[in-house]
Scaffold this motif. Structure first.
Motif, short mmCIF file in Angstrom:
data_model
loop_
_atom_site.label_atom_id
_atom_site.label_comp_id
_atom_site.label_asym_id
_atom_site.label_seq_id
_atom_site.Cartn_x
_atom_site.Cartn_y
_atom_site.Cartn_z
N ASP A 28 -5.69 3.33 4.12
CA ASP A 28 -4.24 3.55 4.03
C ASP A 28 -3.80 4.75 4.86
O ASP A 28 -2.75 4.73 5.51
CB ASP A 28 -3.84 3.76 2.56
N TYR A 79 -12.11 3.13 -4.40
CA TYR A 79 -11.70 3.17 -3.00
C TYR A 79 -11.04 1.87 -2.57
O TYR A 79 -10.21 1.85 -1.67
CB TYR A 79 -12.92 3.45 -2.13
N ILE A 102 0.86 -1.18 0.00
CA ILE A 102 0.00 0.00 0.00
C ILE A 102 0.89 1.23 0.00
O ILE A 102 2.08 1.15 0.36
CB ILE A 102 -0.97 0.02 1.20
N ASN A 148 -5.11 -0.18 -3.04
CA ASN A 148 -5.72 1.06 -2.56
C ASN A 148 -6.68 0.72 -1.42
O ASN A 148 -7.67 0.04 -1.64
CB ASN A 148 -6.46 1.77 -3.69
N ASN A 149 -6.34 1.15 -0.20
CA ASN A 149 -7.20 0.91 0.97
C ASN A 149 -7.53 -0.57 1.16
O ASN A 149 -8.70 -0.95 1.33
CB ASN A 149 -8.48 1.74 0.86
N LYS A 188 0.84 7.53 -3.81
CA LYS A 188 -0.25 7.28 -4.75
C LYS A 188 -0.25 8.28 -5.90
O LYS A 188 -0.59 7.95 -7.04
CB LYS A 188 -1.59 7.34 -4.02
N LEU A 205 -3.91 4.54 -9.67
CA LEU A 205 -4.41 3.76 -8.54
C LEU A 205 -5.70 4.36 -8.02
O LEU A 205 -6.65 3.64 -7.69
CB LEU A 205 -3.36 3.71 -7.42
N LYS A 206 -5.78 5.68 -7.98
CA LYS A 206 -6.98 6.34 -7.48
C LYS A 206 -8.19 6.03 -8.36
O LYS A 206 -9.32 5.90 -7.89
CB LYS A 206 -6.76 7.85 -7.42
N HIS A 226 -6.91 -2.10 -6.97
CA HIS A 226 -5.46 -2.33 -6.99
C HIS A 226 -4.96 -2.33 -8.43
O HIS A 226 -5.74 -2.47 -9.37
CB HIS A 226 -5.11 -3.65 -6.31
#
Length: 218
Positions: free
Chosen positions: A101, A77, A58, A91-92, A64, A72-73, A80
């Motif tokens: 994260d 939410y 992560i 991601n999270n 990020k 990734l964003k 990956h």
């Protein structure tokens, strides 16, 4: 369940596979080790529980931003990106148990070894329990839970499940719906492939008959 009073095993970073591959990717992307935290099966490998078949990590907010210009964003939410066969940026990953994260990095929910950050094993344990209870975890999830409980975890290492309340229950439902929709989509895709494959022999026979007729006419 009675957990051990303290961890009996010392972690070793050299047990984790694909570290060199990760470092190469971080160098290429301009991401520093301070912006990265190892997660998933890398935690289990670190303690010698089992080998990691891939390397999940992560990133903090600055990391990020550097990863493929924010790709990734865009995964959502809880998404990956697999940057290679073995390295995945998540991601999270632990948001389903209430630890995004941002929380992991802000509260230093990790240990450090040789310049690497490795998420505390209690978070991976709780994550595995979530997969088993709400998403019908795989056989290896059950095996991982058993091995973690067998000497690798103390009671104080288990974080609170921050989604035990009603809001958390709703979150589980939403995640379950997402997984269910993905399964439906995959079944539809398999159905289309199966329908296509079953028609191939038919069209081959049609083609063979066409050529036979053409030969006879000729």
């Amino acid at each position: 369940m009675i957990l051990k009073d303290k961890c009996q095993f010392k972690g070793e970073i050299n047990r984790i596979k694909y570290i060199d591959e990760l470092i190469d990717w971080l160098d290429a992307l301009g991401i520093s080790m301070n912006e990265v935290c190892l997660s998933g099966s890398a935690i289990l490998a670190y303690y010698g529980i089992r080998e990691n078949n891939d390397l999940e990590v992560i990133l903090d907010s600055s990391g990020k931003k550097k990863l493929i210009s924010g790709e990734l964003k865009k995964t959502g939410y809880w998404g990956h990106i697999a940057v290679s066969e073995h390295v995945d940026f998540f991601n999270n990953q632990y948001a389903v148990i209430g630890y995004a994260d941002k929380y992991i990095f802000a509260h230093k929910a990790y240990i450090e070894c040789n310049g690497f950050k490795i998420i505390d094993i209690g978070y991976e344990y709780l994550y595995k329990k979530f997969l088993l209870r709400y998403l019908h975890g795989r056989k290896k999830d059950i095996e991982d839970i058993d091995m973690i409980e067998d000497g690798y975890l103390s009671e104080k290492d288990i974080p609170d499940n921050r989604y035990k309340d009603k809001a958390g229950g709703l979150y589980y439902v939403l995640i379950g719906i997402r997984i269910h929709m993905l399964c439906i989509r995959m079944r539809r895709i398999r159905g289309k492939i199966r329908a296509y494959v079953t028609t191939v022999p038919y069209w081959l026979r049609k083609l063979a008959n066409y050529w036979k007729d053409a030969i006879h006419r000729g």
